[in-house]
Scaffold this active site. Structure first.
Site, PDB file in Angstrom:
ATOM      1  N   MET A 201       6.840   2.215   7.686  1.00  0.00           N
ATOM      2  CA  MET A 201       6.061   1.479   6.705  1.00  0.00           C
ATOM      3  C   MET A 201       6.089   2.246   5.386  1.00  0.00           C
ATOM      4  SD  MET A 201       5.137  -1.070   8.605  1.00  0.00           S
ATOM      5  CE  MET A 201       6.597  -0.830   9.629  1.00  0.00           C
ATOM      6  N   CYS A 202       6.287   1.542   4.286  1.00  0.00           N
ATOM      7  CA  CYS A 202       6.522   2.212   3.002  1.00  0.00           C
ATOM      8  C   CYS A 202       5.777   1.518   1.872  1.00  0.00           C
ATOM      9  CB  CYS A 202       8.006   2.211   2.643  1.00  0.00           C
ATOM     10  SG  CYS A 202       9.138   2.773   3.918  1.00  0.00           S
ATOM     11  N   ASP A 203       5.834   2.147   0.698  1.00  0.00           N
ATOM     12  CA  ASP A 203       5.296   1.561  -0.522  1.00  0.00           C
ATOM     13  C   ASP A 203       6.191   1.938  -1.702  1.00  0.00           C
ATOM     14  OD1 ASP A 203       2.437   0.504   0.275  1.00  0.00           O
ATOM     15  OD2 ASP A 203       2.682   2.466   1.232  1.00  0.00           O
TER      16      ASP A 203
END
Length: 450
Positions: free
Chosen positions: A1-3
């Site tokens: 999961m990233c941003d």
């Protein structure tokens, strides 16, 4: 999961575009900072991407990539023209293909073959239409998804979101962030041909209803459990709070955010909803921030600040330049297990000790990290001003400065480790948290956390 976050000229202090990203992957999945020079190919050739072979381009650009060591593609990167891209996993109603180009393949292909954000967007969507996207992107586990991107150059930025072979794009006006869910609804500027008719035919929307890309294609269940809306809300809050005065230092702080403006939240107290992500026991905390990048896309001399290490709150951002010489001191590869010869793994000793001694880390060593980075940024600013006055005179100093910052960061981190090890382990650490990291350390061949 990233941003991934971006600010265009109207939102930054100096009027330039700034893109920043945390790459979140499995804890023992080493991520390599990889420099590839420009290349030419005199005869037709095939290119082996992660899973698929496609025709090689006759010329490829010089690129700086942050990529999982086992993959051809990259989570984020930049080229010598100043084009910079970050990629996110998104979950949709469309079927996930067992083969195809991964989102990371698409990102690297765009960096190697284009120089402007609009051209990169056109290439990625053309490749999706021709080859499709797919393939397992998990390291030790299986993980299939579709992809979204923020694509930025020195002048503009675009958000591109996909669902199978369908896509929507929105031009960024000010600040924007993406996470692990679709965000473009009715406000798209570009839409793949036939997307609305396809969504109606599949029953994703009713005929006559207002079409929104997110409403039509988003998988609500996985998107919900990824907590992407929590993270995207937080990143947009921080971007808007500093809009008009955003700098690389602001973006570094954003990538280190643990979700609180007041009391520091230790890693074991964070969850999938924090931008600086820390893994723990259980399927909903399988990822951690394994690399971070802040690209300051100035017209004259873009600079890319990279940690090249995991644990963004424990890493040190160092400056890198493209188009001004070989970056020949980075590791050429990263093994599956700990190796003292690989920078990413060397940092893991410090990072994983900081996880259980975070009170000491945050109170004593984080200020030293910040002071070190402030010095790097101040000196980089002087070097940039010298470059603007006399590029020929300043150019030879760029690679030396990068190497110096990289080595200084190594020296400081090595000096901090003994004092960190002498500090007591935090009280009240959950047993499952310590058990999780003990298993990860054994699997990687790292020393046990006491």
């Amino acid at each position: 999961m990233c941003d991934t976050v971006v600010a265009t000229g109207e939102a930054t202090l100096d009027g330039s575009v700034i893109l920043a990203k945390n790459s979140d992957r499995e804890p023992n999945e080493a991520q390599l900072l990889h420099h590839v020079p420009a290349r030419s190919f005199s005869s037709p050739a095939e290119l082996q991407c992660t899973y698929l072979k496609i025709p090689q381009s006759s010329r490829t650009a010089e690129v700086l990539l942050s990529r999982p060591a086992w993959m051809w593609g990259c989570e984020m990167g930049a080229n010598a023209a100043g084009l910079t891209i970050g990629n996110e996993a998104v979950f949709t109603r469309e079927t996930y293909s067992k083969t195809g180009l991964t989102g990371m393949d698409l990102l690297r292909l765009a960096l190697e073959r284009t120089s402007k954000a609009s051209d990169a967007l056109a290439l990625i969507t053309e490749l999706i239409g021709r080859y499709g996207q797919g393939g397992n992107c998990g390291y030790k586990s299986k993980l299939y998804y579709h992809n979204s991107f923020i694509i930025a150059d020195k002048k503009e930025a675009w958000v591109l979101e996909t669902a199978g072979r369908h896509w929507a794009a929105e031009k960024v006006r000010g600040v924007r962030s993406i996470s692990n869910g679709l965000t473009i609804d009715e406000e798209y500027d570009l839409l793949s041909p036939g997307a609305e008719d396809y969504a109606i035919k599949k029953g994703y929307i009713r005929r006559g209803a207002t079409f929104g890309f997110r409403r039509a294609f988003s998988d609500t269940i996985i998107t919900h459990f990824s907590k992407c809306r929590v993270r995207q809300s937080r990143t947009m809050e921080l971007l808007r709070r500093h809009s008009g005065k955003l700098t690389p230092a602001t973006m570094m702080a954003l990538l280190r955010d643990h979700g609180s403006d007041t009391a520091p939240v230790p890693p074991h107290g964070t969850d999938m909803g924090t931008v600086c992500m820390h893994a723990s026991f259980g399927p909903l905390r399988a990822s951690q921030s394994t690399s971070a990048l802040v690209s300051h896309l100035r017209n004259e001399l873009p600079v890319h600040w990279a940690t090249a290490s995991s644990g963004t709150c424990t890493g040190i951002f160092k400056p890198f330049y493209l188009g001004h010489g070989a970056i020949d001191f980075l590791n050429a590869g990263a093994p599956d297990r700990y190796s003292k010869d690989v920078f990413w793994w060397r940092h893991e000793i410090l990072h994983r000790q900081a996880l259980t001694r975070y009170t000491t880390w945050n109170g004593h060593f984080a200020p030293k990290r910040d002071e070190l980075e402030r010095g790097f940024i101040e000196r980089e600013g002087k070097l940039y001003r010298a470059f603007k006055k006399s590029p020929a005179a300043a150019k030879p100093k760029l690679m030396a400065f990068t190497r110096e910052c990289f080595e200084r960061g190594n020296e400081e981190a090595a000096a901090w480790l003994p004092a960190l090890l002498a500090a007591p382990v935090m009280k009240g650490l959950p047993f499952r948290y310590r058990y999780f990291w003990s298993r990860q350390n054994r699997a990687a061949g790292l020393p046990e956390i006491p």
